[in-house]
Each structure stands twice: as structure tokens, then as C-alpha cells.
Design an enzyme around this catalytic site. Structure first.
Site, PDB file in Angstrom:
ATOM      1  N   LYS A 213      47.365  19.527   4.247  1.00 58.92           N
ATOM      2  CA  LYS A 213      45.919  19.378   4.044  1.00 58.92           C
ATOM      3  C   LYS A 213      45.492  17.964   4.436  1.00 58.92           C
ATOM      4  CE  LYS A 213      42.379  20.194   0.468  1.00 58.92           C
ATOM      5  NZ  LYS A 213      42.109  20.537  -0.949  1.00 58.92           N
TER       6      LYS A 213
ATOM      7  N   SER B 127      38.582  24.343  -1.743  1.00 60.93           N
ATOM      8  CA  SER B 127      38.505  23.484  -0.584  1.00 60.93           C
ATOM      9  C   SER B 127      39.709  23.587   0.353  1.00 60.93           C
ATOM     10  CB  SER B 127      38.361  22.031  -1.021  1.00 60.93           C
ATOM     11  OG  SER B 127      39.534  21.570  -1.670  1.00 60.93           O
TER      12      SER B 127
ATOM     13  N   SER C 182      40.586  24.691  -6.061  1.00 57.75           N
ATOM     14  CA  SER C 182      40.731  24.556  -4.610  1.00 57.75           C
ATOM     15  C   SER C 182      42.068  25.013  -4.027  1.00 57.75           C
ATOM     16  CB  SER C 182      40.496  23.102  -4.198  1.00 57.75           C
ATOM     17  OG  SER C 182      39.130  22.815  -4.213  1.00 57.75           O
TER      18      SER C 182
END
Lengths: 95, 521
Positions: free
Chosen positions: B79, B187, B211
Site C-alpha cells: 500500500k 481505503s 480500511s
């Protein structure tokens, strides 16, 4: 509680975000929707309740007060938009 | 070689150690898959092909000598929130343009030390603020899952292939995919989409309010947010420091356990990293759950929740009961206040953490007539709408005169939310079962979501309580809805009892199976 246009502009300045008149108007509506949503917290009886300061009960970690890092000035300024001899360059602050 | 991308981490690990395949081969297979799929899915914001090949080569040398680490030669996606030395790290924000850290986050350093291979950086909501991956400066990520319709078609002759199956009466049931693009959740949308579409063997992710778990549920993948303090936050771009935790997204429960074992550590560089040895999570998988007490909280039955989700929850209860668990009804009375309290605590912490983006030390700078003007213009241009909204809310609730009414009240409510869980665990409950999300994946640019920021926030209604209380939670896929989209269940455990989550999630996985999207990309 709700915010008006003047408050939104004041908060934007506190947050150091430039807003146009149009932005400020849109944000006023959005912030009021969020503030309206969080309003329900006032229903909760919190008398005698301590505010949370840490989710896991733990003692603050300590270490010896010695230098463990440093001498990395080049690394630190490496990503700066403007730098000169290991200093960050900013617009003139003092006349 | 594209089937190499379909191996789970545990399968690839066995084949790599058995010298049936090489790290170079599996890495090449993933790079090839990314090159073909990424223009459509937008899961990666940067692909580090050369670095991946170098790391794979080093892994092959180790594997040849029988020296590989726990993840030797396993290609992973990272990420964009994790600091990776010399590689694009921007939290998918414009304000961090060009930022390449001179350090490596502890979590990623742990993965590389165990032999993992970095494929690239994954798309995400800007600064991890969002539930649809649409707030990214790099554009939305697309979910590899699409809605589908089941049609019964009369077949003139025997026919095989294209995803359908032949029935004895000369008709077949075919799933017709709808073309509408769906969000992967957020997210960690890039992480979830990439894992689900076979663009990495597993991915790192972070979870502040849901998330990891919400995107995992939207994509039929497994995602675990460990207990606060289990993974070091050092080197991860901060959003809300008292809530942020890193964790993996993987294709099955075992892979999630393997990844978390490597990601978690005790780190002197993060004062909230907890001094506890990291257990062998994989060893918990397959242990019977007979006699385990599973709590079902009545407050998670919300108005307007689709029937599919209620039915899935009941199925989950039945599976655990069949496996010998004892099901008990429980109450977590402050559940409904978790989301509003979160929308005070998280923006407050974010407004403080994001104060550092001022155009001086890194990233974007927009010139101004003086230094204040430069700050204001830089931040106005650099942050997206959702991020500005949250900074503004945070600044407002922390401003003079409002601190007690908002922030202090929210932190007190947070104590009560945590106490609800403590009471339930003290009464002997081992693990709590809930739905992971109140809906399946929704469309890109959904009008309902865009009309009011609070509608988007409601996505995290079942996950956010866990962050507020610092507990571990896992989302595990448990079935498909009527439109063929994956749905997940969530298990919530006691602090640092991730093992029970893996053990129980595996029972659900055994009953439900695993889920893969039909390939259209």
C-alpha cells in the site's frame, strides 16, 4: 451546533488551507452534515467516565537518554522542494 | 505461466522450497499480469519491476542453498502508505508529489527480511481517508468483481466452456456479467483489488476505521486488522495515530496468518508497539473450535441492512454451531455511538498529523506572497476534498471553546465502547461474529454516496468499533449475494488473540469456500 460561512473561513485559515468563496460555501454544508451526525454523542451519559488516552493499557516505553540517530542532513533535505547546503529554503519570514 | 499467479502463498512457498518453481518465474508471472490488468483496474500506482527482479534473483540464490526466509520469493504489493526506501510513497496524495523516503517502514523491512519480493505500490484513498478508493489522486481503483445475472439458456447442441455448465436437459445456466464498474472499497482498495485479481500473492494494508476489512469484504479476500500495537506504525504515513494499524489482505486465511507473522514485530522505534512475542499464527489454523463461546451482538442488526447479509450472518452462526461452538446473544450497547465518536477522534488526530504537509520539507510547493500564503496555497492545491473536509472538522473540534464538547466527549464515549467489549469478554465470550459491511460493493461514482459524506462513512459501521477499542478483527468471505457479489463476515477477538480469529475464520472458510471473480480484465 452548526457552523456559518465566517466560522468555516476562520477554521480554514487555522488549518492553513486557502478556500475560495465557493469552496467555503460548499464546505459549510458538508461540515454541518457531519456535525449534525456527531451530535448524537450528547445523548450518552458520560458522568464519571474517564476519557480514553490509550487503547492498550501499557507503560510508556523508556530508553537511555543517548544519541541513537543523526548525521543525516542530506537525507533529511533530500525531498525538499527547495534546499541549499542542508538548509530548507522558505520565503523571507523576517524583514 | 499465468497459473503461477493463482497459487496461494502457502502453495507457492512449498513449490519454491521444493524447487518446482523459481522466484524469478513467479515474479515474472505477476509482472506480466500487472502489465495487462493494471490499465483496467488501476490497482498499482507504481510497479517496481527491476527491484522485483533483483529481489527474486536474491531469493532464488537463497532458496538454492536451502536458506530461504518465511516468505522467500513471494511477490507482494505494498500500500502506498508504507514508506519504502527510494520508491514512490505518497499516500496517493498530490501534496506528497515526488516523495521518495530515505528509510523503510518497519513492517515492509520485516517482509523483505523474510525474503518477500516487492512488485510495486498500491493505490489507496488519499491519506487512507475513504471507503471506496475514489479519493486517490491517482484515480479510482476498479473492483475485479462485477454484478452478474443468472440466465437459463436452452442449448441447441452440447456446449462447453465460457464459464457455464451443461445440464442434462440441453439447457445451461450462464452468469452474464454486468458492465457497471464497482468500487473495491477503501481505503486499501488497491490492495484488495490486486489480491483478488491475482496481481500479487498478498498485500499490505492499513485499517483506521475499516480500511482493511471493508475492501476485503467487497472483493472476496481475507483481511485482518490486528490488535493496536501488534504491527509497528514506524514509517507508515500517519492518519489517526491512536487508531491506525497495519495488517495483510490475502486470498485465504492461512495466507493472512503467514503474512501477519512476518509483518508483526516488537519495535523500539514505535512506543505503542507492544512487547509481546509474535506467535505462530499459522499453527492456530485447523484447531477445533468445539466449546468456543461465540457472541452475536444484537446491535449489529441495523435498519435497511440487505436480507442477503442477514442470511449470511445466520449461515455463519450455523457453521460455527455445527463445528461445536456455543452461540450466545450479547449486547454492546454503545455500538451506535462508535461511528460519530470516530468522526471526531480521527479527524482531530488527522488535522494534527497532516499539519506537516506545508510545502517546506517534502512534496508539493505552491509559491505565495509570503510564507503563510505559501502554506495555504500548497495545502489547498495538494489535498483533495475529503482530506480537506476531515482536516477542517478536526481543526474545528480542537479549536478553543469546542474541545470539551467534542473531543473530550468522544474520548469518554470511546472508553464506554471499549468497556462494552471488556464486559462481554469477561463474561466468557471468546470471539464475536458480525457482518463485515452493511452492503456489497457499490458502483463507481455512486450518487447516494456522493450526495452526503455521512452516507460514505456508514460503510464502516460494523468495523469502526474495533478500532475504537483497539481490538483485532478479521473479515472473511462467506458467500455471494443475489447479484453474485462477495459478502464477508467479521470476527472480533480479545486483545492480542489473533490466533482465535485465524482459527475461527478458517472454520468459516472451510464451510463457505473461497471466491474468485470471473475474469473480464
Amino acid at each position: 451546533m452548526s457552523v456559518d460561512l465566517q466560522t468555516v473561513k476562520r477554521v480554514a485559515h487555522l488549518a492553513r488551507i486557502a478556500v475560495s468563496e465557493e469552496d467555503a460555501e460548499r464546505m459549510t454544508g458538508e461540515l454541518n452534515a457531519i456535525l449534525g451526525f456527531v451530535e448524537q454523542l450528547n445523548e450518552v451519559d458520560v458522568s464519571g467516565v474517564e476519557p480514553m488516552t490509550s487503547v492498550t493499557p501499557m507503560e510508556m516505553k523508556k530508553r537511555r537518554d543517548v544519541v541513537t540517530d543523526g548525521s543525516k542532513a542530506t537525507d533529511i533535505v533530500a525531498n525538499a522542494p527547495a534546499a541549499d547546503e542542508n538548509f530548507f529554503l522558505v520565503p523571507k519570514v523576517v524583514e | 505461466m499465468s497459473d503461477l499467479t493463482h497459487l496461494t502463498i502457502s502453495q507457492a512457498r512449498a513449490k519454491l522450497r521444493g524447487k518446482e518453481i523459481t522466484a524469478a518465474e513467479i515474479t515474472e508471472a505477476y509482472l506480466d499480469a500487472i502489465e495487462r490488468a493494471n490499465p483496467l483496474l488501476n490497482a498499482y500506482v507504481t510497479v517496481t519491476g527491476n527491484k522485483a527482479r533483483d529481489m527474486a534473483k536474491a531469493s532464488d540464490a537463497k532458496l538454492a542453498k536451502g536458506e530461504g526466509g518465511a516468505l522467500e520469493g513471494i511477490p507482494l504489493g505494498i500500500k502506498d502508505l508504507f514508506g519504502t526506501e527510494g520508491v514512490h510513497t505518497q499516500a496517493c496524495s498530490h501534496v506528497l508529489d515526488g516523495f521518495k523516503p530515505r528509510y523503510e517502514s518497519t513492517v515492509t523491512a520485516n517482509l523483505w527480511a523474510d525474503g518477500a519480493v516487492m512488485l510495486g505500490k498500491l493505490n489507496m484513498d488519499e491519506f487512507a481517508m475513504g471507503s471506496s478508493n475514489e479519493t486517490s489522486y491517482y484515480g479510482p481503483v476498479i473492483n475485479p468483481w462485477r454484478r452478474s445475472r443468472l440466465d437459463t439458456v436452452v442449448m441447441p447442441t452440447t456446449h462447453q466452456g465460457d464459464g457455464g455448465f451443461v445440464s442434462s436437459g440441453g439447457t445451461k445456466t450462464a452468469r452474464t456479467l454486468d458492465n457497471a464498474q464497482l468500487v473495491p472499497g477503501g481505503s486499501s482498495g488497491g490492495s484488495a483489488s490486486a489480491v483478488s485479481a491475482f496481481l500479487c500473492a498478498g498485500a499490505t494494508a492499513t485499517d483506521t476505521g475499516g480500511s482493511i476489512r471493508q475492501p476485503a469484504a467487497f472483493t472476496g479476500t481475507v483481511g485482518i486488522k490486528p490488535t493496536y500495537g501488534r504491527c509497528s506504525r514506524w514509517g507508515i504515513v500517519a492518519f489517526a495515530s491512536s487508531l491506525d494499524q497495519a495488517g495483510p489482505i490475502a486470498r485465504d486465511v492461512r495466507d493472512a496468518a503467514i503474512l501477519l507473522k512476518s509483518m508483526a514485530s516488537v519495535d523500539p522505534k514505535d512506543t505503542t508497539s507492544v512487547d509481546r512475542p509474535v506467535p505462530d499464527y499459522e499453527a492456530a489454523i485447523g484447531k477445533p473450535i468445539k466449546g468456543m463461546k461465540v457472541g452475536i451482538p444484537k446491535e449489529y442488526r441495523v435498519d435497511g441492512m440487505p436480507e442477503d447479509i442477514e442470511a449470511l450472518w445466520q449461515k455463519g452462526i450455523a457453521w460455527l454451531k455445527d463445528a461445536g461452538a456455543e452461540i450466545v446473544d450479547i449486547s454492546l450497547p454503545h455500538t451506535k455511538y462508535a461511528l460519530p465518536a470516530y468522526y471526531i477522534v480521527a479527524p482531530a488526530e488527522a488535522s494534527s498529523n497532516l499539519a506537516r504537509y506545508d510545502g517546506v520539507r517534502y512534496g508539493l510547493r505552491v509559491p505565495g506572497k509570503d510564507i503563510i500564503d505559501m502554506y495555504e496555497k500548497t495545502r489547498a492545491a495538494g489535498f483533495g476534498r475529503e482530506v480537506k473536509r476531515r482536516i477542517m472538522i478536526g481543526t474545528y473540534v480542537l479549536s478553543a471553546g469546542y474541545y470539551d464538547a467534542y473531543y473530550l466527549q468522544a474520548q469518554k464515549v470511546r472508553t464506554l465502547i471499549k468497556r462494552d467489549f471488556e464486559n462481554v469478554f469477561a463474561a466468557g465470550v471468546d470471539v464475536i461474529l458480525t457482518p463485515a459491511t452493511p452492503s456489497a460493493a457499490f458502483g463507481v461514482a455512486d450518487e447516494d454516496m456522493a450526495s452526503d459524506p455521512v452516507n460514505m462513512y456508514l460503510n464502516d459501521i460494523f468495523t469502526v468499533t474495533v478500532n475504537m477499542a483497539g481490538l483485532p478483527g478479521i473479515a472473511v468471505p462467506a458467500g455471494l449475494d443475489a447479484k453474485g457479489l462477495p459478502l464477508g463476515l467479521q470476527l472480533i477477538g480479545q486483545p492480542f488473540d489473533e490466533e482465535t480469529l485465524f482459527q475461527t475464520a478458517h472454520v468459516i472458510e472451510q464451510a463457505a469456500g473461497t471466491f474468485q471473480p470471473d475474469k473480464w480484465w
